[in-house]
Structure formats: C-alpha cells, structure tokens
Design a protein around this motif. Sequence first.
Motif, mmCIF file in Angstrom:
data_model
loop_
_atom_site.group_PDB
_atom_site.id
_atom_site.type_symbol
_atom_site.label_atom_id
_atom_site.label_comp_id
_atom_site.label_asym_id
_atom_site.label_seq_id
_atom_site.Cartn_x
_atom_site.Cartn_y
_atom_site.Cartn_z
ATOM 1 N N GLY A 44 91.867 38.375 40.808
ATOM 2 C CA GLY A 44 91.115 37.565 41.609
ATOM 3 C C GLY A 44 91.469 36.159 42.086
ATOM 4 N N ASP A 45 91.918 35.461 41.147
ATOM 5 C CA ASP A 45 92.555 33.986 41.174
ATOM 6 C C ASP A 45 93.236 33.650 42.393
ATOM 7 O OD1 ASP A 45 90.609 33.154 39.035
ATOM 8 O OD2 ASP A 45 92.147 32.849 37.582
ATOM 9 N N HIS A 46 93.269 32.715 43.000
ATOM 10 C CA HIS A 46 94.052 32.147 43.973
ATOM 11 C C HIS A 46 94.814 30.851 43.452
ATOM 12 C CE1 HIS A 46 94.768 30.007 47.994
ATOM 13 N NE2 HIS A 46 95.902 30.812 47.685
ATOM 14 N N VAL A 47 95.899 31.082 43.091
ATOM 15 C CA VAL A 47 96.938 30.133 42.609
ATOM 16 C C VAL A 47 97.908 29.549 43.363
ATOM 17 C CG1 VAL A 47 98.320 29.716 40.413
ATOM 18 C CG2 VAL A 47 96.481 31.486 40.547
ATOM 19 N N VAL A 48 97.867 28.291 43.476
ATOM 20 C CA VAL A 48 98.926 27.691 44.494
ATOM 21 C C VAL A 48 99.653 26.374 43.605
ATOM 22 C CG1 VAL A 48 99.080 26.232 46.565
ATOM 23 C CG2 VAL A 48 97.187 28.195 46.213
ATOM 24 N N CYS A 49 100.786 26.517 44.173
ATOM 25 C CA CYS A 49 101.494 25.155 43.485
ATOM 26 C C CYS A 49 102.478 24.511 44.821
ATOM 27 C CB CYS A 49 102.593 25.340 42.444
ATOM 28 S SG CYS A 49 103.354 23.897 41.724
ATOM 29 N N CYS A 50 102.157 23.228 44.969
ATOM 30 C CA CYS A 50 101.565 22.363 44.255
ATOM 31 C C CYS A 50 100.734 21.464 45.215
ATOM 32 C CB CYS A 50 102.447 21.749 43.327
ATOM 33 S SG CYS A 50 103.326 22.360 41.940
ATOM 34 N N ASN A 51 99.747 20.614 44.641
ATOM 35 C CA ASN A 51 99.111 19.786 45.381
ATOM 36 C C ASN A 51 99.941 18.632 45.492
ATOM 37 O OD1 ASN A 51 98.677 18.277 43.122
ATOM 38 N ND2 ASN A 51 96.181 18.848 42.831
ATOM 39 N N ALA A 52 99.155 17.598 46.182
ATOM 40 C CA ALA A 52 99.973 16.162 46.430
ATOM 41 C C ALA A 52 100.408 15.458 44.959
ATOM 42 C CB ALA A 52 99.060 15.180 47.304
ATOM 43 N N LEU A 53 99.526 15.878 44.036
ATOM 44 C CA LEU A 53 99.870 15.321 42.826
ATOM 45 C C LEU A 53 100.706 16.137 41.783
ATOM 46 C CD1 LEU A 53 96.305 13.698 41.700
ATOM 47 C CD2 LEU A 53 98.320 12.479 42.522
ATOM 48 N N GLY A 54 101.473 17.058 42.499
ATOM 49 C CA GLY A 54 102.253 18.027 41.816
ATOM 50 C C GLY A 54 101.586 18.778 40.763
ATOM 51 N N ASP A 69 102.059 30.473 46.326
ATOM 52 C CA ASP A 69 100.467 30.793 46.813
ATOM 53 C C ASP A 69 100.221 32.071 46.658
ATOM 54 O OD1 ASP A 69 98.311 31.051 48.450
ATOM 55 O OD2 ASP A 69 98.853 29.184 49.670
ATOM 56 N N VAL A 70 99.580 32.497 45.629
ATOM 57 C CA VAL A 70 99.364 34.038 45.317
ATOM 58 C C VAL A 70 97.773 34.120 45.182
ATOM 59 C CG1 VAL A 70 101.673 34.274 44.339
ATOM 60 C CG2 VAL A 70 99.742 33.785 42.747
ATOM 61 N N THR A 71 97.394 35.371 45.288
ATOM 62 C CA THR A 71 96.153 35.811 44.785
ATOM 63 C C THR A 71 96.206 37.067 43.755
ATOM 64 O OG1 THR A 71 95.163 35.142 47.016
ATOM 65 C CG2 THR A 71 93.948 36.761 45.542
ATOM 66 N N VAL A 72 95.784 37.019 42.658
ATOM 67 C CA VAL A 72 96.011 37.769 41.654
ATOM 68 C C VAL A 72 95.311 39.058 41.776
ATOM 69 C CG1 VAL A 72 96.182 38.027 39.193
ATOM 70 C CG2 VAL A 72 96.149 36.018 39.996
ATOM 71 N N PRO A 73 95.981 40.162 41.938
ATOM 72 C CA PRO A 73 95.236 41.381 41.937
ATOM 73 C C PRO A 73 94.489 41.686 40.741
ATOM 74 C CG PRO A 73 97.927 41.787 42.292
ATOM 75 C CD PRO A 73 97.497 40.347 41.690
ATOM 76 N N ASP A 74 93.516 42.789 40.891
ATOM 77 C CA ASP A 74 92.240 42.864 40.252
ATOM 78 C C ASP A 74 92.830 43.433 38.902
ATOM 79 O OD1 ASP A 74 90.519 42.353 42.164
ATOM 80 O OD2 ASP A 74 90.038 44.472 42.801
ATOM 81 N N ASP A 75 93.937 44.064 38.617
ATOM 82 C CA ASP A 75 94.330 44.700 37.516
ATOM 83 C C ASP A 75 95.677 43.944 36.821
ATOM 84 O OD1 ASP A 75 96.122 45.367 39.506
ATOM 85 O OD2 ASP A 75 96.638 47.623 38.689
ATOM 86 N N ALA A 76 95.734 42.445 37.320
ATOM 87 C CA ALA A 76 96.904 41.955 36.706
ATOM 88 C C ALA A 76 96.617 40.545 36.262
ATOM 89 C CB ALA A 76 97.950 41.890 37.888
ATOM 90 N N VAL A 77 97.530 39.635 35.753
ATOM 91 C CA VAL A 77 97.514 38.182 35.412
ATOM 92 C C VAL A 77 98.947 37.480 36.120
ATOM 93 C CG1 VAL A 77 95.844 38.465 33.554
ATOM 94 C CG2 VAL A 77 98.352 38.638 33.135
ATOM 95 N N TRP A 78 98.827 36.292 36.370
ATOM 96 C CA TRP A 78 99.816 35.542 36.710
ATOM 97 C C TRP A 78 100.308 34.596 35.637
ATOM 98 C CZ3 TRP A 78 102.826 35.267 40.844
ATOM 99 C CH2 TRP A 78 103.620 34.000 41.237
ATOM 100 N N VAL A 79 101.539 34.665 35.200
ATOM 101 C CA VAL A 79 101.657 33.858 34.011
ATOM 102 C C VAL A 79 102.875 32.867 34.141
ATOM 103 C CG1 VAL A 79 100.768 35.851 32.359
ATOM 104 C CG2 VAL A 79 103.311 35.920 33.196
ATOM 105 N N LEU A 80 102.997 31.868 33.390
ATOM 106 C CA LEU A 80 104.013 30.892 33.446
ATOM 107 C C LEU A 80 104.271 30.391 32.135
ATOM 108 C CD1 LEU A 80 102.714 28.528 36.310
ATOM 109 C CD2 LEU A 80 104.206 30.416 36.374
ATOM 110 N N GLY A 81 105.502 30.034 31.733
ATOM 111 C CA GLY A 81 105.943 29.410 30.606
ATOM 112 C C GLY A 81 105.611 27.942 30.482
ATOM 113 N N ASP A 82 105.344 27.329 29.062
ATOM 114 C CA ASP A 82 105.313 26.102 29.052
ATOM 115 C C ASP A 82 106.316 25.108 29.185
ATOM 116 O OD1 ASP A 82 102.669 26.895 28.265
ATOM 117 O OD2 ASP A 82 102.645 26.311 26.175
#
Length: 246
Positions: free
Chosen positions: A137-147, A177-190
Amino acid sequence: MTHENAATRSRLRRKASHRGWLVFLRDILVIVVIAVLVSFLVKTFVVRSFFIPSSSMEDTLLVKDRILVDELTPRWTGYERGDVVVFKDPGGWLPPAPQVPPRPPLVEAGEWLLALVGIAAPDSHDHLVKRVIGLPGDHVVCCNALGQITVNGSPIDESAYLKLPPGDTAASNVDFDVTVPDDAVWVLGDNRDRSQDSRFHQEQPTEGFVPLPNVVGRAFIITWPFERIGGIDGHHSVFNGVQDPE
C-alpha cells in the motif's frame, strides 16, 4: 558342576555386555535422528542460514558474511520498513545458474546433510537480500529536491545505512514512482549504486515488487566471520515519520 556354573556365568556376562553395547548404539542412533529432525524443523520453520554472495548490501553486509534469517516471527508480526530480508528470486532478477561439474557422491552427501541441519547454505545463490523500503500500500517515490526517497509523502534520511559513491547525494540514480501491491514489498540494496534491486526489474512480471510468499524471512544476525558477529540493524527509526497509506 562348579566349572559349568562358572562357564554359564561367563556366557551370561558376555551376553549382557553385548546387549549393553546394542542398547548404547541404539540410544546414540535415536539421539542423532532426533537431533537431525529437530535441526530440520528449525531450519524449515524457525531459523535458516545464508551467506552473502555480493556487495549489494555493503556496508551492512559484506561478501561471504554468513547470516541467520528469522522465518517464524514475521509470520505473526509481519515486516517493517527497514527490515533486511532474504527472498527467493521472483523471476529474472538473477542470471541463470552456472553449470557446476559433478562432485564426488561423498561430497554431495556431506553438503546435503549439512544443509539439512542448517549449517551449509547451498541455495544462497538462488536468493537475494535487500532492505524493505515500501510495505503493501505504500507510495514510494524517488527523488525529491534533496535527493531523498519519500514514502507516503514523507522523506526518509537513509544516511545511517546508505552507501553512495563519493560526491553522490541522491538516494538513487534511477527515478521511480510506485505504489506497492497488497501482497508485496519494494526493496533496495544499501550499496545503492551496486544493487540490482526493485528499481531495475520494473519490466519483469512482478514489476519490481517482491511477492510476500517469496520472502523467506528477516535477517537478524551475522554469525561469521568471527570479528563481525552481531545483530543486523533494521534502522526502523529512519521511517518513524512515515504515515501508513490511506
């Protein structure tokens, strides 16, 4: 008569000693079988071992680190933003497995046994490890003016764990710019510029999201090498300002 009695007693002692050894060996076998069964159940349902094959999670996890993954707790509590998770390839994230030359049967049997009890981790190359940035359900966006990445409109400061090349300030060199589906996660590496994560698989069938059934569990401790033994920080405070999705 006395000689016969002595011979009989001697035979009885030998029989008793033989039975004693049989009972001892039986008990040892029972203990080994129970230990293997318990280890198998623990590995399957509670804790599982993996090693780190790539640099995508530096400096949180280094190549050849061995980690333990909690499979049980997330089944009850779910996952949190910031959790470091291990998951099976959703499809197309990893290159085809290389052809491995046949090994001696004894070596194969030894690795099978070690994997059965959770010591060896031969399937680590079939799995990936990343940090959860977006929950269902999260709305995840990259990036804002500060990166910075924003989650549900709130910027997150990832400096506590993010590794970027010198001079880079943006949390990602790929916009999304994504909205995560109900049965999933959005992942990134450090190690953001060295990680083939959700950003790079948006053309795949799962659109870069990791289905929750693919997630093995949450990595919680480094067990090897010795000098790196310790907990794996989820840095959950980074996400304290993030509101739940509407």
